[in-house]
Design a protein around this motif. Structure first.
Motif, PDB file in Angstrom:
ATOM      1  N   PHE A  26       0.751  -1.169   0.181  1.00 28.92           N
ATOM      2  CA  PHE A  26      -0.002  -0.259  -0.090  1.00 28.92           C
ATOM      3  C   PHE A  26       0.626   1.229   0.091  1.00 28.92           C
ATOM      4  O   PHE A  26       0.576   2.102  -0.739  1.00 28.92           O
ATOM      5  CB  PHE A  26      -0.916  -0.032   1.267  1.00 28.92           C
ATOM      6  N   ILE A  27       1.837   1.391   0.733  1.00 30.39           N
ATOM      7  CA  ILE A  27       2.769   2.387   0.732  1.00 30.39           C
ATOM      8  C   ILE A  27       3.517   2.391  -0.417  1.00 30.39           C
ATOM      9  O   ILE A  27       3.884   3.821  -0.828  1.00 30.39           O
ATOM     10  CB  ILE A  27       3.697   2.437   2.181  1.00 30.39           C
ATOM     11  N   ILE A  28       4.171   1.562  -0.859  1.00 31.07           N
ATOM     12  CA  ILE A  28       5.297   1.457  -1.696  1.00 31.07           C
ATOM     13  C   ILE A  28       4.776   1.705  -3.158  1.00 31.07           C
ATOM     14  O   ILE A  28       5.093   2.435  -4.058  1.00 31.07           O
ATOM     15  CB  ILE A  28       6.112   0.372  -1.430  1.00 31.07           C
ATOM     16  N   ARG A  29       3.729   0.896  -3.510  1.00 26.63           N
ATOM     17  CA  ARG A  29       3.219   0.973  -5.003  1.00 26.63           C
ATOM     18  C   ARG A  29       2.406   2.239  -5.270  1.00 26.63           C
ATOM     19  O   ARG A  29       2.018   2.904  -4.563  1.00 26.63           O
ATOM     20  CB  ARG A  29       2.195  -0.242  -5.076  1.00 26.63           C
ATOM     21  N   ILE A  96      -0.970   7.481  -8.134  1.00 27.12           N
ATOM     22  CA  ILE A  96      -1.645   8.295  -6.977  1.00 27.12           C
ATOM     23  C   ILE A  96      -0.621   9.206  -6.709  1.00 27.12           C
ATOM     24  O   ILE A  96      -1.293  10.252  -6.202  1.00 27.12           O
ATOM     25  CB  ILE A  96      -1.819   7.353  -5.512  1.00 27.12           C
ATOM     26  N   ASP A  97       0.651   9.468  -6.970  1.00 28.65           N
ATOM     27  CA  ASP A  97       1.446  10.586  -6.764  1.00 28.65           C
ATOM     28  C   ASP A  97       0.845  11.807  -7.545  1.00 28.65           C
ATOM     29  O   ASP A  97       0.979  13.015  -7.037  1.00 28.65           O
ATOM     30  CB  ASP A  97       2.775  10.301  -6.877  1.00 28.65           C
TER      31      ASP A  97
ATOM     32  N   ARG B 593       0.515   8.083  -0.175  1.00 23.50           N
ATOM     33  CA  ARG B 593       1.562   7.290   0.555  1.00 23.50           C
ATOM     34  C   ARG B 593       2.114   7.721   1.669  1.00 23.50           C
ATOM     35  O   ARG B 593       2.403   6.996   2.546  1.00 23.50           O
ATOM     36  CB  ARG B 593       2.593   6.780  -0.480  1.00 23.50           C
ATOM     37  N   TYR B 595       0.607   9.636   3.861  1.00 21.23           N
ATOM     38  CA  TYR B 595      -0.410   9.436   4.936  1.00 21.23           C
ATOM     39  C   TYR B 595      -0.410   8.096   5.400  1.00 21.23           C
ATOM     40  O   TYR B 595      -0.147   7.634   6.620  1.00 21.23           O
ATOM     41  CB  TYR B 595      -1.808   9.716   4.273  1.00 21.23           C
ATOM     42  N   ALA B 596      -0.222   7.087   4.222  1.00 20.19           N
ATOM     43  CA  ALA B 596      -0.082   5.766   4.948  1.00 20.19           C
ATOM     44  C   ALA B 596       1.098   5.427   5.826  1.00 20.19           C
ATOM     45  O   ALA B 596       0.979   4.716   6.653  1.00 20.19           O
ATOM     46  CB  ALA B 596      -0.112   4.794   3.823  1.00 20.19           C
ATOM     47  N   SER B 597       2.171   6.082   5.429  1.00 24.66           N
ATOM     48  CA  SER B 597       3.352   5.843   6.264  1.00 24.66           C
ATOM     49  C   SER B 597       3.122   6.420   7.730  1.00 24.66           C
ATOM     50  O   SER B 597       3.586   5.903   8.735  1.00 24.66           O
ATOM     51  CB  SER B 597       4.418   6.747   5.647  1.00 24.66           C
TER      52      SER B 597
END
Lengths: 104, 617, 166
Positions: A26-29, A96-97, B593, B595-597
């Motif tokens: 979730f964080i990396i992709r 998403i970025d 991402r 936020y997820a972190s």
């Protein structure tokens, strides 16, 4: 072959590993769809925990919870994929970025 | 159950209806609601009383527990005994009459519905005060009537003097209320309850030696409350200013009912006061001093309502004197008769003012006897009553107080008699200045409508026979035993003679030899000026209390403490938050991402906590 | 036998999960996810959760994943730049994930009270009958609420995905 019982800890450990892999994904992709699938993976990991504890306590309640999780996941998938479609239509991107309009 | 709660509820409903919807109503509807609610509660009082007669015991209705804290249990209770009954009849009866009168008096005023809403609210609180079965509920009513008094004094709020007078009344009353609250705390400490019956039962069992000090302190603090509400020295200054309100308000609140709440409260606490001789003496001294001082000021005032205001203060002093010398029932008797004739005086004065198109200065009146004969007749009766001419009502109650005072200390009696003479003098001075001689004003006086003079006539009848017909002390004897003061014919005659002498003197000064007052005023100019300026008490308070507080607030509290310390703290807090927020803002990247972190870091912390504290046991 | 089955399918699940997050093409990721779900269904069976195992296959692996594949193909999602080559991910993200997994494993195995061991057929309370009884008695209200949720989701999806959206 003797039937060796499996300690429930193993199931919980597996669940934790799957959950962490999902979280890492979730964080990396960056691809929105892969991120979404990582969420599904995390939900599955949690479902496994529910079912495991249901076994531990000899109760059916954990099954019900994971059933509800599935239902919610289905609803979420429907709405989430619709959102992804809309985002793609408007921005022509799946990264998403590039979708950081939550800021400001 | 006799549903005592209905008595105050009627006016409350009236207040709610008129207060919320009155703006849309016609005057007829407002009148019906306002007057009807008070009359209904008067009728309900009559019904309850006829059902409860002869009311030798206190009848209590418990509705619900209001405050329950530890051992302290305060119920929402109404009680009714003979003392309450007298007050109930006075409040609702005279209240109804004044409501009727007010529909005529206020007919051409703006804010009509507002006026009647406030008046009904006042009735609600006053009835709560009277019916209360414990000090806290009494205090609720006490504060409520204070609030209504404030609202109604400042009814013409566009006039600065009126809103100032309202604020003055409110603030001065706070001092008294402060004393009252302290008294309640002390009662809780000493007796563990605030119920009248329980407090008095406990107070009457302990011997004076044991609780001597604390009962005296309680009584003195209660007295502080009563002084504020009933306008005694040194807190009387608000009452004369309160005349800025509409005249029916002056009659109802600042003459007949609210200001007598202090007397009622002292009479209600008679059991306590009887065990505190020092407090009793203080009550008597304050009452006497107030009676004399207010009477002397009243001698020289020119505003007709101011004269009656000082007369009210003076008569309240009489009531305090009565309570202070142990004749509580005589004090209550005077409350009743005073309610009759002082309400009549004020309403009559209102009628005069109405006739003279708002003029209040007596020097611009005169010769009104032929123009407004009914008003003249009722005012004359009221004046006779307050002067103590037998067999009018004032004569009886005043005599009872003076007899009791004589039994306590003869000099009190003599001071009281002289004050009675002065009372007769200034009241008849106002009558002669207003109704005799030549008309000195410009407006064209006209008699008031029937809706105004009919209540006056009823009050006049009550003033005529009120003393003879209602022997309050005898009626109250089960509640308030009458002490001291056997009726002495010669003493009574002297008092009556003093009143008649005052009338005669006034007649000489203002009817037959009109040059005397002017000559006297110039001969004793310093004294005259002092009296005319009310002993400079307002100025004294201004210099000694108001100015220091205002300046201290401005210089020390505002410029020193507020700006220097608190504002700095507040601004500092703001600046710090801004700086911190600026840091935190960097966390909000808008990037999913990131936020997820942050969430992951949160999980890390929680798990760390679990690991340190040993997991899910 | 149980242990062997568990180990085989657990390994398969972990491998598929890693595949999900390591593959660069979404289609491959989705297929890996189906692998995870399938192996999880087997594990559910081992735990005596027959109904959930079936639902897992039908709802998850069947319906939901087909929806995913459909969207991927509809949008013609291409390959992603491999994110694992970024130094932050490689040198910080990886260790953090491994540390967290270690922490979980520690918490599960050393702080929890002793747990049962699973042998197939030991617990039979997860059949459709039991699930049905629970859902339509004890969990009736949540169940009905869920149906409302799904209705809302349907409407929401239609609103979001309709053509004339701006």
């Amino acid at each position: 072959m003797p039937n060796v019982p499996v300690p429930l800890n193993y199931y919980l450990t597996l669940s934790a590993i799957l959950f962490m892999i999902g979280a890492a994904g979730f964080i990396i992709r960056r691809n929105i769809i892969t991120v979404f699938m990582s969420i599904e993976l995390m939900l599955n990991a949690v479902n496994l925990t529910f079912v495991t504890f249901s076994y531990q306590f000899r109760q059916v309640d954990g099954h019900i919870y994971s059933f509800f999780v599935m239902v919610v996941a289905a609803a979420e998938a429907a709405v989430g994929l619709a959102i992804i479609l809309t985002v793609f239509k408007n921005r022509s991107t799946l990264t998403i970025d590039d979708v950081s309009s939550m800021k400001n | 159950m006799h549903s005592l709660w209905l008595i105050p509820i009627f006016p409350l409903v009236g207040f709610l209806i008129n207060g919320m919807l009155g703006r849309r109503f016609s005057k007829t509807v407002i009148n019906t609601v306002a007057v009807g609610s008070v009359v209904l509660s008067f009728l309900w009082v009559l019904k309850a009383l006829s059902a409860l007669a002869p009311l030798n015991e206190t009848y209590v209705e418990h509705y619900f527990t209001w405050i329950s804290s530890g051992t302290l249990d305060i119920g929402f209770d109404f009680a009714i005994d003979r003392l309450t009954m007298v007050m109930l009849l006075v409040v609702t009866g005279i209240g109804s009459l004044i409501h009727v009168y007010a529909t005529g008096y206020m007919a051409h005023e703006g804010g009509y519905y507002r006026f009647f809403a406030y008046l009904n609210l006042f009735m609600f609180f006053m009835l709560t005060l009277v019916l209360a079965a414990n000090y806290v509920l009494l205090f609720v009513g006490w504060e409520g009537v204070g609030l209504c008094s404030y609202l109604l004094i400042g009814f013409y709020f566009l006039k600065k003097s009126a809103s100032d007078a309202g604020k003055k009344a409110f603030i001065v009353n706070r001092i008294g209320d402060f004393g009252f609250s302290l008294a309640m705390f002390l009662i809780v400490i000493s007796f563990g309850t605030l119920d009248f019956q329980k407090v008095f039962a406990k107070a009457s069992t302990i011997s004076p030696e044991v609780q001597y000090g604390s009962i005296t302190t309680i009584c003195l603090l209660l007295l502080v409350g009563a002084i504020g509400k009933s306008a005694q020295i040194p807190l009387y200054v608000w009452l004369p200013d309160a005349m800025e309100g509409p005249t029916p308000v002056s009659a109802l609140i600042h003459a007949a009912t609210m200001v007598t709440a202090g007397v009622y409260m002292i009479a209600r606490s008679a059991t306590l006061f009887e065990r505190a001789p020092i407090a009793m003496d203080v009550v008597a001294y304050i009452g006497l001093a107030t009676a004399v001082m207010a009477a002397t000021i009243g001698l020289v005032q020119n505003d007709i309502k101011k004269v009656y205001a000082y007369s009210t203060v003076s008569q309240l002093g009489y009531m305090f004197l009565g309570c202070g010398v142990g004749a509580f029932s005589a004090g209550i008797w005077h409350v009743v008769t005073h309610a009759f004739f002082k309400a009549l005086l004020f309403l009559g004065a209102g009628s005069v003012i109405h006739a003279c198109a708002g003029e209040q200065d007596m020097q611009k009146m005169g010769g009104l006897m032929k123009k407004i004969p009914i008003t003249f007749a009722v005012l004359f009766i009221a004046a006779m009553a307050i002067a103590g001419v037998p067999p009018l009502s004032g004569h009886y109650s005043k005599d009872a107080i003076l007899m009791a005072a004589h039994a306590r200390a003869p000099w009190m009696y003599w001071v009281g008699v002289v004050t009675a003479g002065m009372t007769a003098f200034y009241v008849f001075r106002s009558i002669f200045l207003t109704f005799f001689g030549e008309y000195r004003g410009k407006a064209h006086p006209h008699e008031s409508p029937a809706v105004m003079w009919v209540p006056l006539a009823v009050l006049a009848v009550l003033s005529l026979i009120g003393g003879y017909a209602f022997n309050i002390p005898e009626f109250l004897s089960p509640v308030l035993p009458m002490h001291g003061g056997v009726h002495d014919e010669s003493l009574a005659t002297i008092a009556t003679a003093a009143g008649l002498a005052g009338i005669l003197l006034a007649a000489i000064c203002y009817l037959f030899v009109p040059s005397i007052p002017g000559a006297l005023a110039s001969a004793f100019a310093p004294i005259y000026q002092t009296l005319y300026d009310k002993y400079y008490v307002d100025e004294l308070y201004n210099v000694s209390i108001v100015k220091p507080i205002a300046n201290g607030s401005r210089e020390i509290l505002w410029k020193g403490a507020d700006v220097g310390v608190f504002d700095a703290l507040v601004n500092g807090a703001g600046t710090t938050s801004m700086a911190l927020g600026g840091l935190l803002r960097k966390m909000q990247s808008g990037n999913l991402r990131t936020y997820a972190s942050w969430v992951l870091i949160g999980i890390l912390l929680v798990m760390g906590g679990f690991a340190v504290y040993g997991g899910a046991k | 036998m149980d242990l062997i089955l568990f180990i085989v399918f657990a390994m398969f699940a972990v491998a598929s999960a890693l595949g999900l997050i390591l593959q660069t093409h979404p289609i491959n990721s989705a297929l890996s996810l189906i692998g995870v779900m399938g192996s999880l269904a087997v594990l559910y069976l081992l735990l005596g959760a027959e109904f959930i195992a079936a639902a897992q296959l039908v709802v998850y692996a069947g319906a939901i994943m087909v929806l995913f594949l459909f969207v991927i193909m509809l949008l013609n999602a291409g390959e992603e730049r491999n994110p694992w080559k970024a130094p932050v991910v490689a040198y910080i993200g990886g260790p953090v994930v491994i540390f967290l997994i270690g922490a979980f494993v520690y918490l599960i195995n050393f702080t929890l009270p002793p747990m049962r061991s699973v042998s197939f057929g030991d617990f039979t309370g997860g059949g459709p009958r039991e699930i049905g009884m629970a859902i339509f008695t004890k969990y009736l209200l949540p169940f009905e609420v869920t149906s409302v949720l799904i209705l809302i989701a349907i409407v929401g999806a239609m609103v979001l995905a309709r053509k004339e959206i701006d």
